[in-house]
Scaffold this motif. Structure first.
Motif: not given
Length: 557
Positions: A362-366, A439-443
């Motif tokens: 869900v956090l990928k591509g921001l 963002s790659t989606g990784e934290i």
């Protein structure tokens, strides 16, 4: 009946309800904390009582002018009664002074704050209000009545504030309290009746006013309240006082370290929801075909569905986890180690929850720029930004400020404070991994759990110990994840009303004490020649209702 109930909430009360939130700041003054504790120097009290004379004389004169302006006979009679009550107060003042053995022979001049307020009241009573003709130019009774209404608007807040202060201090008013008579006076039914009579006249005078004229009344009321508050702030106290905290430490010898959580402590909405919303809103651009070089994202519809599932799962599992922490018997005394062990269980849950978010994409591509813009528009609680601006921009304070947060993206926090002109904030939070600003989606995991927060707090404090200065640590937080840091800090301040925080903390013997009464107790216990001391791991946390209280305690109003 509904209309009648509405009428009971008069103009004066509506004004007070609108502006009274900051009246609590008047309590957080060296004068009132010392007075409430009972150890206020009698000379300082004498200075205050001497200034009261100027207020009484001003109000008596203002009522006289208002009486001349009032058109309604009933209003005239009421104003005459109000003036008589003030003159009666003046007569009683001498006996009041004598009882305390005060020598006011050298206290004849009004101080600057008294002068500002009394000049404001008399100018208003003389018709010197923007958009209002001078007293000699008031052609109609209606125009004169406006001035009478405006005059009452300039007096009423002073009385209402005094009643508020009297009631707040009533709980500290033991039989042996040296200033018992002062507290009794302003918390008495007689004084409250006089206040209500003033407000009743104001309400009656305002009935025929237009919306614009009521706005003028409101502005005058607000200005009067601010001037009255500034009067209490201006009262000199030549003795050690427990606040403001920043003045207890010499910047060349001591260092004040301020730590704060971010989500819901500073923000109105949790940052995870903000980041998810950015992903959903901006994903519509990705619903169309994209260049191969760009990170492929889920559709906005799929993102929203996925986020709703994740949110629901998190809430349900969090409640289960926190409930399981309470299965053991409640401890009789504060047990830090047992609490820490229990929070390790919560830490495992938080790590698993973050992995679910990463794997969901869900956090990928921001886009980093979208995140920064969202940070700039982030809504913080009233007074939060102002507090951090005051403490970071003051070069005379030797203060280190650190934000410790579970937030997935530290850039969101940095941009939020940067929008307020704060560039020196130390932000300790997780980071997004980016490719070409997407963002790659990784934290990049840095602080995910209560244990991680405690480790960051300990490391920062340990590194500061390498200096030759003494540290005083303050931690401000609102949730279970902040508990260990709140307890380790010399002063742990809980803002907000998290039920899970209180439930878990009290289970392990933690006590919650409102900050203002705690300050009065500490002031009362103060021994001349000693320093005020604060100590962590006491099992006591201090509660506040707003950032304004934090500001007043640490920096001063």
């Amino acid at each position: 009946m509904a209309a009648a109930a509405s009428d009971e909430e008069g103009t004066a009360k509506r004004f007070w309800d609108k502006f009274s939130k900051k009246s609590i700041l008047t309590l957080y003054t060296p004068f009132l904390v010392s007075l409430a504790s009972g150890n206020l120097n009698v000379d300082a009290f004498g200075c205050y009582v001497a200034q009261d004379l100027h207020f009484f004389k001003c109000f008596a004169h203002a009522y006289e002018l208002a009486e001349d302006c009032a058109d309604d006979d009933e209003a005239k009679v009421s104003i005459v009664q109000l003036r008589k009550s003030v003159l009666k107060e003046l007569k009683h003042h001498a006996s009041f002074v004598q009882e305390w053995g005060l020598d006011l022979s050298n206290e004849t001049s009004p101080n600057a704050a008294t002068t500002k307020y009394t000049n404001f009241v008399l100018a208003t009573a003389s018709g010197k209000v923007e958009g209002v003709k001078g007293p000699g130019e008031l052609a109609t009774p209606f125009e004169k009545t406006k001035v009478a209404a405006y005059t009452l608007s300039a007096i009423a807040p002073s009385m209402r504030l005094n009643v508020f202060l009297g009631k707040e201090l009533l709980g500290f008013n033991g039989d042996e309290h040296p200033y018992k008579k002062w507290i009794d006076k302003y918390s008495s039914e007689a004084y409250q009746t006089a206040m209500l009579q003033t407000e009743d006249v104001l309400d009656k005078l305002s009935v025929s006013l237009t919306g614009e004229e009521l706005d003028t009344m409101q502005k005058l009321y607000h200005q009067a309240l601010k001037l009255e508050m500034k009067f209490f702030l201006s009262l000199p106290v030549d003795q050690p006082t427990v606040l403001p905290l920043s003045k207890q430490h010499i910047s060349t010898e001591h260092r004040l370290m301020i730590f704060s959580d971010f989500d819901l402590t500073c923000t109105v909405v949790d940052s995870s929801a903000i980041l998810a919303e950015i992903a959903i809103v901006t994903a519509s651009k990705s619903d169309q075909s994209q260049p191969e070089s760009q990170i492929v994202r889920m559709s906005s519809a799929d993102l929203r569905n996925t986020w709703e599932v994740l949110s629901k799962e998190y809430t349900e599992e969090y409640e289960q986890c926190t409930e399981s922490m309470l299965t053991n018997q409640k401890v009789e005394e504060f047990n830090y180690e047992a609490l820490k062990t229990a929070l390790e269980q919560l830490s495992e849950f938080e790590r698993r929850a973050n992995m679910k978010v990463i794997e969901s994409n869900v956090l990928k591509g921001l886009n980093l720029e979208d995140i920064k813009r969202a940070g700039e528009r982030l809504i913080l609680h009233d007074g939060c930004m102002g507090f951090f601006q005051s403490i970071t921009n003051n070069q005379t304070l030797n203060v280190n400020v650190h934000v410790l947060s579970y937030c997935w993206c530290a850039d969101l926090i940095r941009s939020s404070f940067a929008s307020g002109g704060i560039s020196t904030m130390h932000v300790h939070a997780n980071e997004f991994e980016y490719e070409n600003s997407l963002s790659t989606g990784e934290i990049i995991k840095k602080i995910e759990t209560p244990i991680d927060k405690l480790q960051a707090f300990t490391d920062i404090h340990k590194n500061s110990d390498q200096s030759d200065k003494t540290d005083l640590t303050v931690y401000i937080g609102d949730s279970v994840g902040d508990l260990l840091c709140l307890l380790e800090a010399d002063i742990g301040i809980v803002i907000g009303s998290s039920s899970s925080l209180r439930k878990i903390a009290t289970h392990f013997g933690v006590s919650f004490v409102p900050l203002f009464p705690a300050l009065i107790k500490k002031q009362k216990e103060h021994v001349e020649g000693s320093a005020f001391s604060w100590k962590g791991l006491s099992g006591v946390l201090y509660t506040v209702s707003s950032w304004a209280e934090v500001h007043s305690f640490i920096i001063g109003s």
